[in-house]
Design a protein around this motif. Sequence first.
Motif, short mmCIF file in Angstrom:
data_model
loop_
_atom_site.label_atom_id
_atom_site.label_comp_id
_atom_site.label_asym_id
_atom_site.label_seq_id
_atom_site.Cartn_x
_atom_site.Cartn_y
_atom_site.Cartn_z
N ALA A 132 -15.74 4.63 1.78
CA ALA A 132 -15.79 5.26 0.41
C ALA A 132 -14.98 6.46 0.29
N TRP A 133 -14.64 7.08 1.15
CA TRP A 133 -13.58 8.36 1.24
C TRP A 133 -12.97 8.16 2.47
N ASP A 136 -14.31 8.26 6.51
CA ASP A 136 -15.72 7.85 6.60
C ASP A 136 -15.82 6.84 7.85
#
Length: 788
Positions: A132-133, A136
């Motif tokens: 997601a980022w 990660d």
Amino acid sequence: MPTVDDVRRQFAAPPPEGRPMMRWWWFGPAVDRRELERQLQAMAAAGLGGVEVAFVYPMSSVDAPFGSDKFLQDVGFAARTARELGLRFDLTLGSGWSFGGGHIGPELAARRLSWDRREIGGEAYDVPVVAAWPGDEVVAAFVGAGSAGQPSSYDEVAVSNGMIRVPSGAGPREVLIATSRLTGQNVKRAAAGAEGPVLDHYSRAAAEEHIRSVAEPLLAAATPELVGSVFCDSLEVYQADWTPSIFEEFARRRGYDLRPRLWELRTESQVRIDFYRTLSELYEDNFVTVFQRWAAAHDVPFRIQSYGEPPATVSSYRHADLFEGEGWGWTRLPETRWASSAASIYGRSVVSAEAWTWVHSPSFRATPLDLKGEAHEHFLSGVNQLIGHGWPYSPTGEPGVGWIFYAAGALDDRNPWWPVAPDLFGYLHRLSWLLQQGTPVRPVKVYVPASDAYATGSLNLYRTVRRLIGAEIPRTIRESGLDFDLIDDDAIGVVEPAGVSLVVVPPEATVPAGTKRWLHAVVAAGGVVVDDVSALADRLPERLPEDIGVVHRRLDDGEFYFVANTGNQTRTFSLDVASVELWDAATGAIRPSSSSVTLHPYQAVVLVPVAGSEERLVADVPLRTVEGAWQVDPSRFAAAGSASYEVEFELPAVDDRIVLDFGDGVPAERDGYLPEHSYQALITSPVGVAAEVWVNETRCGTLWAPPYRIDITDAARPGANTLRIVVYSTATSALAADQHLHALVESVTARFGRRFDLQDVEHAADFQDSGRLIPPTIVLRQLGKRGS
């Protein structure tokens, strides 16, 4: 260890060790060498012992950002100037807090473990791993039978080729996915050029990178032989509970594999206790030890505030050279007690505190009495070196009040009461130095229930331990006149059971087997272990008078007691000895005294038991009040923060000492808005904030704390005399009226982003200073000897 005579000889004029220091904020950094020199000279003239330089957010344009050649040259200039003035120069190893910056990439930045929970049925799933980022990383996945958080156990499932592979089973089921993520935390209050992620405090590589990129250039610029210590501020690495090497480190330290049991971190399990204990050890080995060894290679001590997040233990301090705390409250468990306990157990003679952090907020509201009162709280908590928080670098001639730190006292020569600063800092120097002599007498140990704190899953071990121990245990011990150390599972290895008379174990604390054996050894050696808090008072002496705190230290051939009244009412304290000397830290004078001492509000004395001391009796005979036409220009007080009162008075020819007595002041309530942790001495002074007293143009001294009495004998004469009293205020009125400060903050925020918000300044107008002067009484002080 020094003798009583050794200490007595030096008490009036102690060596420089122990002088209060100041945290010196460089904003920007944007400094001018002439101004650096001027401010260092002002500190030296006030009796301060040195500075701890801290590099923080801009308050103006910045031509030489953090790390630039000019910036480093300015650091070197300040260090050399400090040495020339006899000041200690300490260096913060970074900008803002916690350590980090642009040199810290994702592989070295602070990380946290994040959990994704999903309920599923019985079918098989192949779930793509999606970041997601950036940064990660899925570290493990688990499936358990049940739903709504009910599974009692989970099985690890494979993560391979970018997929989480959940096999089929009997539904309903629950899937847990553990992901390592960057916390996203950046350096707080960073200077221009120092922005960037906070480093991973469990990673040796991250610590070494910070040393190469930041610490090494800073120390080289200052020159190691000119630096008193290098410093790390309190640990505020929020949510950082993960590091890439954790599986290997856990297996090596705990003896079993963490990965298949990682899901147990979501429960109050032994795995959770072992996990957080491992984080504590990684912080010690890969952060504290790394910086200490690097500093030691340069022959410079490493000083640290070792509490907060990561979960530092009391014993984590042992890997550093100098231990520091913060927070006041002598009957409570401030961070100061965390540090002073470690210093006592691990044999460090000096322990410091970041003092006055929130004193009588907002900036400029602090009075000399506020500083004295809070300092006593630190001394009673085991501290013997004060690092004031602090001195804001502000260019001379800046509009309004100039530059201030966002949340602290502005403790510099812009305060109208600054003419009394040498007396204040001289008093604190004398006490700090004295409290560094000998060893502390702390017969009680309070066990730190670290396993229970780890079991909660909190990263802030100190705060959790404080809650688990509770308020009653420390208060009961201290109000009995005894003192204590916190002791944890590592510290028992260096504390002999035979030397411990009383251990308090918080109720229902989980105690590891090794510590249980140590507690049994304490009992076998004649000591007592108490785990029933309600019975604790039965094991202690009778309660002291309210507000009276005591520090007991042992010398080679004797002992002494620092006794402080921490409240706004007069109290009487009795020491259970035949005769004592009373050592006055305000003057350095030593005189025989009875063992019963009356302490005025916020007054402290040192009592030294001696054989055959002959008390001198004092009889105070009031003569009359100094009435008359006090001449003053009230408008000057509002404009300059001071007012000069003058009057003529007559004296008879007497052989007695002549004292002006203004009284003790009037007990007060906390006035206006104040944060709960902001210290305020609750006295309305009879002489404004502080005063200088002149008789016949001879300066007799200053008044800034009860008892507001001053001896004028040497300046007075029979017949007509001229009394002049200069009354000082704070700069709060100037802060409230400042039209420039908020515009300045808006300007630097627009240019550099929001790095701070001024705190509490909107309440500056809540406080009103005055040129209050209560006419004094002339007192004839008659001295005699016992039985005369």
